[in-house]
Design an enzyme around this catalytic site. Structure first.
Site, PDB file in Angstrom:
ATOM      1  N   ARG A 119     -83.121  35.383  12.919  1.00  0.00           N
ATOM      2  CA  ARG A 119     -83.866  35.251  11.379  1.00  0.00           C
ATOM      3  C   ARG A 119     -85.014  36.694  10.520  1.00  0.00           C
ATOM      4  NH1 ARG A 119     -89.045  31.278  11.841  1.00  0.00           N
ATOM      5  NH2 ARG A 119     -90.374  32.840  11.850  1.00  0.00           N
ATOM      6  N   TYR A 142     -97.769  33.233   7.275  1.00  0.00           N
ATOM      7  CA  TYR A 142     -96.979  32.517   8.207  1.00  0.00           C
ATOM      8  C   TYR A 142     -95.725  33.595   8.696  1.00  0.00           C
ATOM      9  CZ  TYR A 142     -93.049  30.388   9.945  1.00  0.00           C
ATOM     10  OH  TYR A 142     -91.825  30.137  11.025  1.00  0.00           O
ATOM     11  N   ASP A 187     -87.023  32.419   6.675  1.00  0.00           N
ATOM     12  CA  ASP A 187     -87.853  30.802   7.016  1.00  0.00           C
ATOM     13  C   ASP A 187     -88.271  30.728   5.501  1.00  0.00           C
ATOM     14  OD1 ASP A 187     -88.699  28.391   7.467  1.00  0.00           O
ATOM     15  OD2 ASP A 187     -89.283  28.550   9.413  1.00  0.00           O
ATOM     16  N   HIS A 244     -90.402  28.300   5.029  1.00  0.00           N
ATOM     17  CA  HIS A 244     -91.871  27.580   5.415  1.00  0.00           C
ATOM     18  C   HIS A 244     -92.282  26.198   4.081  1.00  0.00           C
ATOM     19  CE1 HIS A 244     -94.556  26.527   9.148  1.00  0.00           C
ATOM     20  NE2 HIS A 244     -93.378  26.964   9.669  1.00  0.00           N
ATOM     21  N   GLU A 300     -83.933  28.271   5.318  1.00  0.00           N
ATOM     22  CA  GLU A 300     -84.538  26.918   5.798  1.00  0.00           C
ATOM     23  C   GLU A 300     -85.688  26.995   5.167  1.00  0.00           C
ATOM     24  OE1 GLU A 300     -86.352  28.272   9.822  1.00  0.00           O
ATOM     25  OE2 GLU A 300     -86.935  26.526   9.964  1.00  0.00           O
ATOM     26  N   GLU A 330     -86.342  20.439  10.171  1.00  0.00           N
ATOM     27  CA  GLU A 330     -88.315  20.583  12.179  1.00  0.00           C
ATOM     28  C   GLU A 330     -89.448  19.723  11.946  1.00  0.00           C
ATOM     29  OE1 GLU A 330     -89.194  24.567  11.609  1.00  0.00           O
ATOM     30  OE2 GLU A 330     -91.012  24.439  10.806  1.00  0.00           O
ATOM     31  N   ARG A 335     -82.404  20.190  11.394  1.00  0.00           N
ATOM     32  CA  ARG A 335     -82.737  20.927  12.158  1.00  0.00           C
ATOM     33  C   ARG A 335     -83.938  20.279  12.988  1.00  0.00           C
ATOM     34  NH1 ARG A 335     -84.231  25.804  13.567  1.00  0.00           N
ATOM     35  NH2 ARG A 335     -85.930  26.025  12.993  1.00  0.00           N
ATOM     36  N   GLU A 386     -81.444  27.487  17.295  1.00  0.00           N
ATOM     37  CA  GLU A 386     -82.553  29.015  17.215  1.00  0.00           C
ATOM     38  C   GLU A 386     -83.278  29.327  19.387  1.00  0.00           C
ATOM     39  OE1 GLU A 386     -86.146  26.875  15.398  1.00  0.00           O
ATOM     40  OE2 GLU A 386     -86.971  29.648  15.016  1.00  0.00           O
ATOM     41  N   TRP A 392     -98.997  24.734   4.361  1.00  0.00           N
ATOM     42  CA  TRP A 392     -98.189  25.778   5.640  1.00  0.00           C
ATOM     43  C   TRP A 392     -97.262  25.582   6.079  1.00  0.00           C
ATOM     44  CZ3 TRP A 392     -96.506  25.996  10.897  1.00  0.00           C
ATOM     45  CH2 TRP A 392     -96.570  27.394  11.080  1.00  0.00           C
TER      46      TRP A 392
HETATM   47  C1  GCO Z   1     -89.156  27.669  12.598  1.00  0.00           C
HETATM   48  C2  GCO Z   1     -90.514  27.230  12.104  1.00  0.00           C
HETATM   49  C3  GCO Z   1     -91.976  27.880  13.850  1.00  0.00           C
HETATM   50  C4  GCO Z   1     -92.816  26.179  13.174  1.00  0.00           C
HETATM   51  C5  GCO Z   1     -93.239  26.238  14.386  1.00  0.00           C
HETATM   52  C6  GCO Z   1     -95.086  24.293  14.312  1.00  0.00           C
HETATM   53  O1  GCO Z   1     -88.736  27.766  12.071  1.00  0.00           O
HETATM   54  O2  GCO Z   1     -89.209  28.488  14.062  1.00  0.00           O
HETATM   55  O3  GCO Z   1     -91.024  26.604  11.471  1.00  0.00           O
HETATM   56  O4  GCO Z   1     -92.052  28.900  13.223  1.00  0.00           O
HETATM   57  O5  GCO Z   1     -94.563  26.660  12.613  1.00  0.00           O
HETATM   58  O6  GCO Z   1     -92.574  25.154  14.837  1.00  0.00           O
HETATM   59  O7  GCO Z   1     -95.356  24.091  15.471  1.00  0.00           O
HETATM   60 MG    MG Z   2     -88.696  27.327  10.208  1.00  0.00          MG
END
Ligand code: GCO
Ligand code: MG
Length: 402
Positions: free
Chosen positions: A147, A159, A210, A212, A236, A262, A283, A339, A402
């Site tokens: 990643r 991030y 990602d 995010h 992602e 996630e 995820r 992951e 975020w």
């Molecule tokens: C990922 C996630 C993490 C999250 C984190 C938040 O893809 O692994 O986006 O980086 O931000 O798990 O608690």
């Molecule tokens: Mg993520």
């Protein structure tokens, strides 16, 4: 068999973890991961005040019924806190069942569909040069999938990029720190970054990224389309998927595979995404998505629509969750990728894990149950410390995702 006691263990070996331990009258106990990054105490209280008293006296072998007791039986259902608690209970019950049958968990989930689990590593850098260097390190370590996250020119804190030389860890001590964001700058930079990464590392390496949750549907469609020539394994969380229909826009414009979920905790977060085939990978982790019992259903549902798994495995999910995920990954047919962010060494002083990394894959041994031990004396040496995930503002000050 009866449950005679249960307790919640909160510890902070470098970062906070919440573990549920359920004891039975046979001497067998089970462990479940109840960590919810930055909201640890909420889950611990939910378990202690409402779940543990109701567990005492129940037969731990009746996992399906107990799952529904804490899900269907509860008027205020779903939500991250509640579902993290349900997940931990479920995980601990499967641990007990597998231990009582003296077999590793994967045997109860259908047995092995594969011998090892393909994982992806995280590469990050403050700029393109550092990012390329870090991808190179992961390739040297044998990773077949990486990643790639990078600082964006003109944005200070972002991030996925480590502030020091340590691996990236988003939660920080105290109240939330602020990060900044500018979608236009990001959208201009990301395709250039992937062009360079492909140029340096060639076609074989699987690349992931990602977003995010930071694009609108049409911005995400542009990004997915512009990244198409670089053949990502997945893109992602391109949008915040509260608006599931928004993913239609992305699909209309691009063949870049999409991974989402996630922050999800229920199959109902996924219904449009799965039935309309708007995503390619789910995820939702075992420890937030209702445990093994619920994920079995979600993963079977996804398989009908040719959607695969790519479980969340960041460092804020404990080694118990990672081990349970590996059993699950070994067993299911529609496994995609896992992951893998290795925990710091100090975490391994508290949790003894039964998995090991070699040449791009994780391997798990045949210890009965989930196979992870928690050293409670050690855990006590690392008491809870308040830590939160950051908040994010656009460069003009507007509060953002975020
Ligand atoms: C990922 C996630 C993490 C999250 C984190 C938040 O893809 O692994 O986006 O980086 O931000 O798990 O608690
Ligand atoms: Mg993520």
């Amino acid at each position: 068999m009866k449950i005679i006691d249960a307790k919640v263990i909160v510890c902070c070996p470098g970062r906070n973890f919440v573990t549920l331990k359920i004891f039975t009258d046979t001497g067998i106990y089970g462990l479940g991961d109840a960590t919810l990054n930055g909201r640890e105490k909420a889950v611990a209280t939910y378990l202690e005040a409402y779940c543990i008293p109701a567990l005492i006296g129940k037969d731990p072998r009746n996992i399906e019924d107990l799952w529904h007791y804490f899900y269907k039986g509860v008027y205020w259902k779903r939500g991250a806190v509640t579902m993290a608690a349900v997940s931990a209970i479920d995980m601990a019950l499967w641990d007990i069942k597998a231990k009582s049958l003296n077999t590793p968990l994967y045997n109860l989930l259908g047995g092995k569909s594969r011998e090892r689990v393909l994982v992806y590593a995280h590469a990050t850098g403050k700029n393109l040069e550092q990012t390329i260097e870090d991808v190179g390190k992961k390739v040297e370590n044998g990773f077949l999938a990486v990643r790639v996250q990078s600082g964006v020119p003109g944005l200070e804190k972002i991030y996925g990029v480590s502030k020091d030389d340590k691996p990236y860890e988003p939660a920080q001590k105290g109240l939330p720190k602020e990060e900044s964001w500018d979608t236009a700058k990001y959208l201009n930079y990301a395709p250039k970054m992937f062009m360079k990464v492909r140029e340096v590392f060639g076609d074989e390496l699987h690349l992931l990224h990602d977003v995010h949750h930071r694009c609108t549907p049409i911005e995400a469609a542009r990004l997915a389309k512009e990244l198409e020539p670089f053949h990502l394994f997945w893109l992602e969380d391109p949008v915040t998927a509260e608006l599931q229909e928004g993913l239609r826009r992305v699909r209309q414009h691009s063949t870049t595979p999409i991974a989402i979920g996630e922050v999800f905790n229920s199959v109902y977060d996924y219904t449009t995404l799965i039935t309309e085939q708007l995503i390619d990978y789910i995820r939702m982790p075992l420890s937030h998505g209702g445990g093994i019992t619920h994920l079995q259903k979600v993963v079977a549902f996804a398989s009908i629509y040719h959607i695969q798994t790519g479980f969340h495995g960041a460092t804020d999910l404990s080694p118990i969750n990672l081990a349970a995920s590996l059993h699950f990954d070994l067993a299911i047919n529609n496994f995609g990728i896992q992951e893998y962010m290795p925990h710091e060494e100090v975490v391994q002083e508290v949790f003894t894990a039964n998995y090991r990394y070699a040449n791009g894959f994780l391997h798990i041994d045949d210890t009965p149950g989930i196979g992870v031990e928690l050293n409670e004396d050690k855990a006590e040496q690392f008491p809870y410390q308040t830590a939160c995930l950051p908040v994010n503002r656009k460069t003009d000050g507007t509060m953002f995702y975020w």
